[in-house]
Design a protein around this motif. Structure first.
Motif, mmCIF file in Angstrom:
data_model
loop_
_atom_site.group_PDB
_atom_site.id
_atom_site.type_symbol
_atom_site.label_atom_id
_atom_site.label_comp_id
_atom_site.label_asym_id
_atom_site.label_seq_id
_atom_site.Cartn_x
_atom_site.Cartn_y
_atom_site.Cartn_z
ATOM 1 N N ASP A 275 1.181 -1.260 -0.023
ATOM 2 C CA ASP A 275 0.148 -0.083 -0.192
ATOM 3 C C ASP A 275 0.974 1.231 0.426
ATOM 4 N N ILE A 276 1.252 2.210 -0.911
ATOM 5 C CA ILE A 276 2.300 2.946 -1.482
ATOM 6 C C ILE A 276 0.848 3.953 -1.917
ATOM 7 N N SER A 277 1.329 5.860 -1.256
ATOM 8 C CA SER A 277 0.431 6.464 -1.785
ATOM 9 C C SER A 277 1.564 7.796 -1.500
ATOM 10 N N PHE A 278 1.622 8.674 -1.811
ATOM 11 C CA PHE A 278 2.375 10.064 -1.931
ATOM 12 C C PHE A 278 1.447 11.249 -2.079
ATOM 13 N N ASP A 279 0.971 11.811 -0.808
ATOM 14 C CA ASP A 279 -0.165 12.528 -0.598
ATOM 15 C C ASP A 279 0.194 13.928 0.539
ATOM 16 N N ASP A 280 -0.221 15.202 -0.167
ATOM 17 C CA ASP A 280 -0.028 16.578 0.362
ATOM 18 C C ASP A 280 1.674 16.368 1.329
ATOM 19 N N GLY A 281 2.737 15.816 0.541
ATOM 20 C CA GLY A 281 3.784 15.321 1.404
ATOM 21 C C GLY A 281 4.079 14.679 2.033
ATOM 22 N N VAL A 282 3.046 13.666 2.104
ATOM 23 C CA VAL A 282 4.414 12.203 2.695
ATOM 24 C C VAL A 282 3.531 10.542 2.065
ATOM 25 N N LEU A 283 4.882 10.361 2.102
ATOM 26 C CA LEU A 283 4.981 9.468 1.586
ATOM 27 C C LEU A 283 5.104 7.887 2.341
ATOM 28 N N LYS A 284 3.898 7.086 2.144
ATOM 29 C CA LYS A 284 2.881 6.061 3.131
ATOM 30 C C LYS A 284 3.365 4.918 2.992
ATOM 31 N N LEU A 285 4.215 3.735 3.848
ATOM 32 C CA LEU A 285 5.225 2.562 2.377
ATOM 33 C C LEU A 285 4.975 1.541 3.531
ATOM 34 N N PRO A 286 4.667 0.165 3.162
ATOM 35 C CA PRO A 286 4.666 -0.467 4.226
ATOM 36 C C PRO A 286 5.668 -1.144 4.685
ATOM 37 N N TYR A 287 5.104 -1.813 5.901
ATOM 38 C CA TYR A 287 5.763 -2.428 6.709
ATOM 39 C C TYR A 287 6.716 -3.156 6.601
ATOM 40 N N LEU A 288 7.373 -3.447 6.661
ATOM 41 C CA LEU A 288 8.927 -4.336 6.006
ATOM 42 C C LEU A 288 9.568 -5.073 7.274
ATOM 43 N N VAL A 289 9.377 -5.683 7.570
ATOM 44 C CA VAL A 289 10.511 -6.300 8.499
ATOM 45 C C VAL A 289 11.249 -7.361 7.893
ATOM 46 N N ILE A 290 12.324 -6.613 7.771
ATOM 47 C CA ILE A 290 14.320 -7.616 6.973
ATOM 48 C C ILE A 290 14.475 -8.257 7.907
ATOM 49 N N THR A 291 14.743 -9.496 7.432
ATOM 50 C CA THR A 291 15.058 -9.981 7.711
ATOM 51 C C THR A 291 16.809 -11.042 7.105
ATOM 52 N N PRO A 292 17.722 -11.514 7.672
ATOM 53 C CA PRO A 292 18.941 -12.247 6.889
ATOM 54 C C PRO A 292 18.591 -13.173 5.408
ATOM 55 N N SER A 293 17.468 -13.955 5.321
ATOM 56 C CA SER A 293 16.938 -14.864 4.243
ATOM 57 C C SER A 293 16.445 -13.857 2.883
ATOM 58 N N GLU A 294 15.630 -12.513 3.618
ATOM 59 C CA GLU A 294 15.137 -11.700 2.741
ATOM 60 C C GLU A 294 15.993 -11.657 1.473
ATOM 61 N N GLY A 295 17.128 -11.426 1.456
ATOM 62 C CA GLY A 295 17.820 -11.021 -0.032
ATOM 63 C C GLY A 295 17.462 -12.058 -1.360
ATOM 64 N N THR A 296 17.649 -13.234 -0.449
ATOM 65 C CA THR A 296 17.370 -14.246 -0.727
ATOM 66 C C THR A 296 16.087 -15.165 -1.523
ATOM 67 N N PHE A 297 15.486 -14.191 -1.553
ATOM 68 C CA PHE A 297 13.227 -14.710 -1.500
ATOM 69 C C PHE A 297 13.906 -13.311 -2.432
ATOM 70 N N LEU A 298 14.093 -12.342 -2.734
ATOM 71 C CA LEU A 298 13.784 -11.341 -3.242
ATOM 72 C C LEU A 298 14.767 -11.293 -4.650
ATOM 73 N N LEU A 299 15.496 -12.434 -4.606
ATOM 74 C CA LEU A 299 16.080 -12.690 -5.509
ATOM 75 C C LEU A 299 15.381 -13.391 -6.255
ATOM 76 N N ASN A 300 14.950 -15.007 -5.334
ATOM 77 C CA ASN A 300 14.500 -15.372 -6.759
ATOM 78 C C ASN A 300 13.022 -15.496 -7.115
ATOM 79 N N VAL A 301 12.903 -14.570 -6.305
ATOM 80 C CA VAL A 301 10.883 -13.838 -6.514
ATOM 81 C C VAL A 301 11.316 -13.197 -7.968
ATOM 82 N N MET A 302 12.175 -12.302 -8.408
ATOM 83 C CA MET A 302 12.360 -11.562 -8.697
ATOM 84 C C MET A 302 13.169 -12.016 -10.602
ATOM 85 N N ALA A 303 13.919 -13.680 -10.723
ATOM 86 C CA ALA A 303 13.954 -14.339 -10.850
ATOM 87 C C ALA A 303 12.840 -15.008 -12.407
#
Length: 429
Positions: A275-303
């Motif tokens: 859920d991303i939005s930018f209105d009235d100077g406010v950028l809203k981004l989703p809550y993300l939990v970044i773990t050591p295995s996150e890079g592996t997940f992102l690389l494989n899904v992007m591939a």
């Protein structure tokens, strides 16, 4: 190399002799089922170890790897336990798998260096791998460890921590997948009630470790199910009426640069989608939990997004946006302080390096659903009044003592002006 040249030469000879001919229908059928790919070698070089299983192989692409052989013993045990509870013999399952063997084989991209497996070997492998996943689901998700010893390191209630920590990451690898059709066939070998929902449920719960209540998940393999159900992959609606959008290759300013331009950061109200939005100077981004295995997940899904024709590029586009926002540890710290990122890595610098690293070697193209947001962020930073206002606030209004001094100076100036006016009026009179 000599063997490869001989095969190529022989293939050309077969074409000349008419022994090899184009079969468009067969070729089209092959692309219909293709969904498990060999990662290009240059991506393997860029991201060493991120596409290779560490503990268990699934499917043919890593089958037989020497470092994965210890787990083969546990696969065979899983098959014996599965058959012990089943009402059928192993032959029943092999016959059922053989009926869909062509579809299952077509799911894989077979690299030239990988020998083609004969039908019995291929089916035996899928039977072992499928039963392994089903037993893993039964013992970890359903908590049914009946038949296994308490100290069984893989399937027992007190399984080894090493396996518990590593098994999910291996299941996330694009090269380490089996079609969900395998699980569906093993769950219903006689085809009495063909329903893919149960196989999708098993794949979902293996990743998320909670009950799947959706019957709308129609994934091709476990990684696809995960990709479909992760919050990274649900985007907002397309923004309409956008004129002359900024080129996609144009970088969005970093988080600290946006802050300097007066942009505020907040967590999106929804944690179930991007859920991303930018209105009235406010950028809203989703809550993300970044773990050591996150890079592996992102690389494989992007591939997977980039190798599979017709796949949405939601994760790739979102990661590209985050890579723009995060240049240094200061950008990460800003997003942590804003409650957007929960950092479970050792440092903010590691998170910055993760996002800067995972985009290396990947191909990116415009995602219509982020076009408006990217354009408005870039143009917001181009407006000088935004920069001046932000610099004034950051310089003079952040420190309470500075604010007090500024108010005092303003009050003193007003009093001086009033005194000057009275002095002029008195002189005139």
């Amino acid at each position: 190399m000599q063997g490869r040249e001989q095969l190529d030469r022989q293939w050309v000879i077969d074409v000349v002799n008419g022994n090899v001919q184009l079969n468009q229908e067969e070729e089209a059928e092959e692309w219909t089922h293709r969904c498990i790919y060999k990662i290009p070698s240059y991506l393997h070089d860029f991201h060493k170890g991120s596409f290779t299983p560490r503990l268990v192989s699934l499917g043919p692409l890593h089958h037989g790897s020497p470092h994965l052989q210890p787990m083969e013993h546990h696969k065979r045990r899983a098959l014996l336990h599965f058959l012990d509870r089943s009402k059928h013999s192993a032959d029943v399952y092999l016959v059922a798998l053989e009926a869909v063997e062509r579809k299952l084989r077509a799911c894989y991209e077979w690299p030239d260096e990988l020998p083609r497996m004969e039908i019995p070997e291929f089916l035996n492998m899928l039977l072992l791998d499928g039963c392994f996943l089903l037993e893993l689901h039964r013992t970890t998700i359903d908590k049914d460890t009946s038949g296994y010893a308490d100290n069984d390191p893989v399937f027992g209630p007190n399984r080894a921590d090493f396996f518990a920590d590593n098994k999910t990451e291996d299941l996330l690898l694009l090269e380490n997948q089996i079609p969900l059709l395998v699980l569906q066939t093993l769950l219903d070998p006689l085809g009495k009630s063909p329903d893919a929902a149960e196989a999708h449920k098993v794949a979902y719960e293996l990743y998320w470790s909670d009950e799947c209540n959706s019957t709308d998940i129609k994934g091709m393999h476990p990684l696809h199910v995960y990709q479909m159900t992760t919050p990274w992959c649900n985007f907002p609606e397309i923004e309409e009426g956008l004129r002359n959008p900024e080129p996609y290759h144009k970088k969005v300013p970093s988080a600290t640069a946006l802050l300097d331009a007066g942009v505020k950061f907040q967590v999106s109200p929804s944690d179930a989608k991007i859920d991303i939005s930018f209105d009235d100077g406010v950028l809203k981004l989703p809550y993300l939990v970044i773990t050591p295995s996150e890079g592996t997940f992102l690389l494989n899904v992007m591939a997977f997004e980039q190798l599979h024709v017709g796949m949405d590029n939601h994760v790739s586009s979102f990661v590209n946006l985050m890579d723009d926002l995060i240049d240094t540890a200061k950008d990460v710290q800003l997003l942590v302080d804003s409650g957007i990122i929960e950092n479970r890595m050792e440092s903010d610098q590691q998170v910055a390096e993760l996002f800067n690293r995972v985009t290396k070697g990947m191909a990116f193209f415009e995602n219509a659903k982020l076009k408006g947001l990217r354009t408005r962020l870039i143009r917001h930073c181009k407006r000088r009044r935004n920069l001046w206002r932000a610099r004034f606030v950051n310089t003079h209004l952040r420190d309470p003592w500075t604010v007090i001094a500024l108010l005092a100076a303003g009050l003193l100036l007003c009093l001086t002006l009033i005194q000057t006016v009275y002095s002029v009026l008195s002189y005139i009179k």
